[in-house]
Design an enzyme around this catalytic site. Structure first.
Site, PDB file in Angstrom:
ATOM      1  N   SER A   1     -29.835 -33.405  22.403  1.00 45.23           N
ATOM      2  CA  SER A   1     -30.619 -34.630  22.627  1.00 45.23           C
ATOM      3  C   SER A   1     -31.585 -34.476  23.788  1.00 45.23           C
ATOM      4  CB  SER A   1     -29.687 -35.807  22.943  1.00 45.23           C
ATOM      5  OG  SER A   1     -28.795 -36.017  21.896  1.00 45.23           O
TER       6      SER A   1
ATOM      7  N   HIS B   1     -34.078 -36.245  18.341  1.00 44.96           N
ATOM      8  CA  HIS B   1     -33.797 -35.092  17.482  1.00 44.96           C
ATOM      9  C   HIS B   1     -34.894 -34.975  16.433  1.00 44.96           C
ATOM     10  CE1 HIS B   1     -29.639 -34.065  18.774  1.00 44.96           C
ATOM     11  NE2 HIS B   1     -29.740 -35.278  19.288  1.00 44.96           N
TER      12      HIS B   1
ATOM     13  N   HIS C   1     -24.856 -35.109  14.189  1.00 48.33           N
ATOM     14  CA  HIS C   1     -23.546 -35.325  14.789  1.00 48.33           C
ATOM     15  C   HIS C   1     -22.573 -35.893  13.762  1.00 48.33           C
ATOM     16  CE1 HIS C   1     -26.710 -35.690  17.797  1.00 48.33           C
ATOM     17  NE2 HIS C   1     -25.867 -35.161  18.651  1.00 48.33           N
TER      18      HIS C   1
ATOM     19  N   TYR D   1     -20.693 -38.385  14.091  1.00 51.18           N
ATOM     20  CA  TYR D   1     -20.719 -39.860  14.052  1.00 51.18           C
ATOM     21  C   TYR D   1     -21.807 -40.421  13.137  1.00 51.18           C
ATOM     22  CZ  TYR D   1     -24.447 -39.402  17.571  1.00 51.18           C
ATOM     23  OH  TYR D   1     -25.587 -39.053  18.237  1.00 51.18           O
ATOM     24  N   GLU D   2     -22.753 -39.560  12.742  1.00 46.99           N
ATOM     25  CA  GLU D   2     -23.808 -40.052  11.844  1.00 46.99           C
ATOM     26  C   GLU D   2     -23.288 -40.230  10.417  1.00 46.99           C
ATOM     27  OE1 GLU D   2     -27.824 -38.276  12.597  1.00 46.99           O
ATOM     28  OE2 GLU D   2     -26.729 -37.202  14.144  1.00 46.99           O
TER      29      GLU D   2
ATOM     30  N   ALA E   1     -26.628 -32.483  25.447  1.00 45.60           N
ATOM     31  CA  ALA E   1     -26.631 -33.428  26.565  1.00 45.60           C
ATOM     32  C   ALA E   1     -25.183 -33.886  26.722  1.00 45.60           C
ATOM     33  CB  ALA E   1     -27.526 -34.610  26.233  1.00 45.60           C
TER      34      ALA E   1
ATOM     35  N   MET F   1     -20.729 -35.226  22.311  1.00 47.56           N
ATOM     36  CA  MET F   1     -20.381 -35.571  20.929  1.00 47.56           C
ATOM     37  C   MET F   1     -20.816 -34.492  19.936  1.00 47.56           C
ATOM     38  SD  MET F   1     -21.654 -39.508  21.193  1.00 47.56           S
ATOM     39  CE  MET F   1     -21.247 -40.477  22.657  1.00 47.56           C
ATOM     40  N   SER F   2     -20.895 -33.257  20.390  1.00 48.28           N
ATOM     41  CA  SER F   2     -21.375 -32.191  19.488  1.00 48.28           C
ATOM     42  C   SER F   2     -20.731 -30.870  19.865  1.00 48.28           C
ATOM     43  CB  SER F   2     -22.901 -32.083  19.617  1.00 48.28           C
ATOM     44  OG  SER F   2     -23.263 -31.638  20.907  1.00 48.28           O
TER      45      SER F   2
ATOM     46  N   ASN G   1     -25.914 -37.777  32.562  1.00 46.68           N
ATOM     47  CA  ASN G   1     -25.415 -38.940  33.292  1.00 46.68           C
ATOM     48  C   ASN G   1     -24.067 -38.578  33.914  1.00 46.68           C
ATOM     49  OD1 ASN G   1     -24.836 -39.022  30.267  1.00 46.68           O
ATOM     50  ND2 ASN G   1     -23.262 -40.401  31.046  1.00 46.68           N
TER      51      ASN G   1
ATOM     52  N   HIS H   1     -28.328 -44.411  25.900  1.00 39.51           N
ATOM     53  CA  HIS H   1     -28.979 -43.270  25.235  1.00 39.51           C
ATOM     54  C   HIS H   1     -30.328 -42.974  25.904  1.00 39.51           C
ATOM     55  CE1 HIS H   1     -29.639 -40.299  22.158  1.00 39.51           C
ATOM     56  NE2 HIS H   1     -30.699 -40.909  21.673  1.00 39.51           N
TER      57      HIS H   1
HETATM   58  N1  HPA Z   1     -20.453 -39.286  26.914  1.00 40.35           N
HETATM   59  C1  HPA Z   1     -20.452 -38.651  25.730  1.00 40.35           C
HETATM   60  N2  HPA Z   1     -21.479 -37.991  25.261  1.00 40.35           N
HETATM   61  C2  HPA Z   1     -22.582 -37.949  26.020  1.00 40.35           C
HETATM   62  C3  HPA Z   1     -22.650 -38.575  27.257  1.00 40.35           C
HETATM   63  C4  HPA Z   1     -21.515 -39.278  27.730  1.00 40.35           C
HETATM   64  O1  HPA Z   1     -21.518 -39.867  28.824  1.00 40.35           O
HETATM   65  N3  HPA Z   1     -23.888 -38.327  27.766  1.00 40.35           N
HETATM   66  C5  HPA Z   1     -24.537 -37.566  26.838  1.00 40.35           C
HETATM   67  N4  HPA Z   1     -23.743 -37.331  25.779  1.00 40.35           N
END
Ligand code: HPA
Length: 292
Positions: free
Chosen positions: A41, A72, A94, A96-97, A124, A225-226, A249, A261
């Site tokens: 991302s 993406h 991902h 989750y999609e 990310a 998440m990947s 973050n 996001h």
């Molecule tokens: N949590 C999960 N996935 C992420 C995060 C997060 O804080 N930041 C970027 N991808």
């Protein structure tokens, strides 16, 4: 046969489907790729550095998953980078999609069929280690497969021995030699490179305070998440893997601030130059495939 099942719902693909995808790609580019790169991302800008690029939208490759998430781009870029032929996935899909594990990892197997032996994965991630700040880059030393432990493995289903064994070893998932090259590059370029363990969660909701406390307790440095499904499939097929997390973050069990996001995409802009420098440095230091 399972021809009537939509690709995104397939629990597994058969050899012929991977082959169909690979042969469609062969007809779209004259390059023969050696290194695969998956950009996470907000990290897609690296693809702009690829020379003599052939650009193939994901939608034009049979069975290839297409992303719905902002940040993406959804295209495969094949061309030259630092003396190697690379296939760059600008954007990934991902779990989750809504696609199956088999479909989100199909590109890795297709790349393998096309001759890719080294996979560089980026993502990310949220910083779980209290020392990490947004904008830090982390070399993935190991991962925690929380999705797989809960039963969602991309290797679930019949095993194709032509790709790899039923029970693949994961003890050295992230190649020590490639990690060394990343550390050397960071030193030479004056980039601070964190190192740590990445945990793969299914998302798409971000973590609760209790999740963050739990992740800290079990030794996690970054969460996302990947990556973990892709690396599992790559290692099954004996590919060498380098993983880099851009910390978008910092997570704290005490913070009242929310994770968004937008924040993830914004940090990508700070991370991209560092990520580009590390990836280019690793490629430069890597022997071209086939040389001794
Ligand atoms: N949590 C999960 N996935 C992420 C995060 C997060 O804080 N930041 C970027 N991808």
């Amino acid at each position: 046969m399972t021809e009537d099942i939509a690709p995104e719902r397939r629990a597994y693909f058969e050899r012929a489907q991977y082959e169909a995808s690979a042969s469609a790609l062969r007809s779209r580019t004259r390059h023969r790729q050696q290194v695969g790169l998956i950009l996470g991302s907000g990290l897609g800008a690296l693809a702009e550095r690829v020379g003599e690029a052939d650009i193939i939208p994901y939608g034009e490759i049979p069975y290839w998953p297409t992303s719905t998430v902002e940040g993406h781009a959804g295209r495969l870029i094949v061309g030259g980078l630092e003396g190697h032929v690379v296939a760059v996935m600008q954007g990934r899909v991902h779990y989750y999609e809504g696609c199956s594990m088999a479909q989100i990892t199909l590109p890795v197997r297709v790349m393998r069929l096309l001759g890719v032996e080294t996979l560089i994965v980026t993502n990310a991630a949220g910083g779980v280690n209290p020392e990490f700040r947004a904008g830090d880059l982390m070399l993935i030393v190991d991962h925690l497969n929380l999705m797989g432990m809960a039963g969602n493995s991309p290797l679930r289903g019949p095993n194709d021995e032509a790709f790899g064994p039923r029970f693949p070893d994961m003890s050295q998932a992230y190649d020590p030699g490639l990690r060394q090259l990343a550390v050397e590059t960071a030193g030479a370029e004056g980039i601070q490179l964190r190192q740590g363990v990445y945990a793969g969660l299914a998302g798409p909701s971000f973590e609760t305070s209790a999740d963050i406390r739990f992740l800290r307790l079990i030794g996690v440095d970054a969460v996302g998440m990947s990556t973990v499904p892709e690396v599992t499939v790559a290692r099954h097929a004996s590919m060498r893997v380098l993983g880099l997390s851009g910390i978008s973050n910092a997570l704290s069990p005490h913070a009242a601030s929310e994770t968004t996001h937008e924040e993830v995409l914004e940090a990508g802009r700070v991370l991209v130059p560092k990520l580009i420098a590390i990836v280019r440095g690793v490629l430069r230091r890597m022997r071209p495939a086939g040389s001794k």
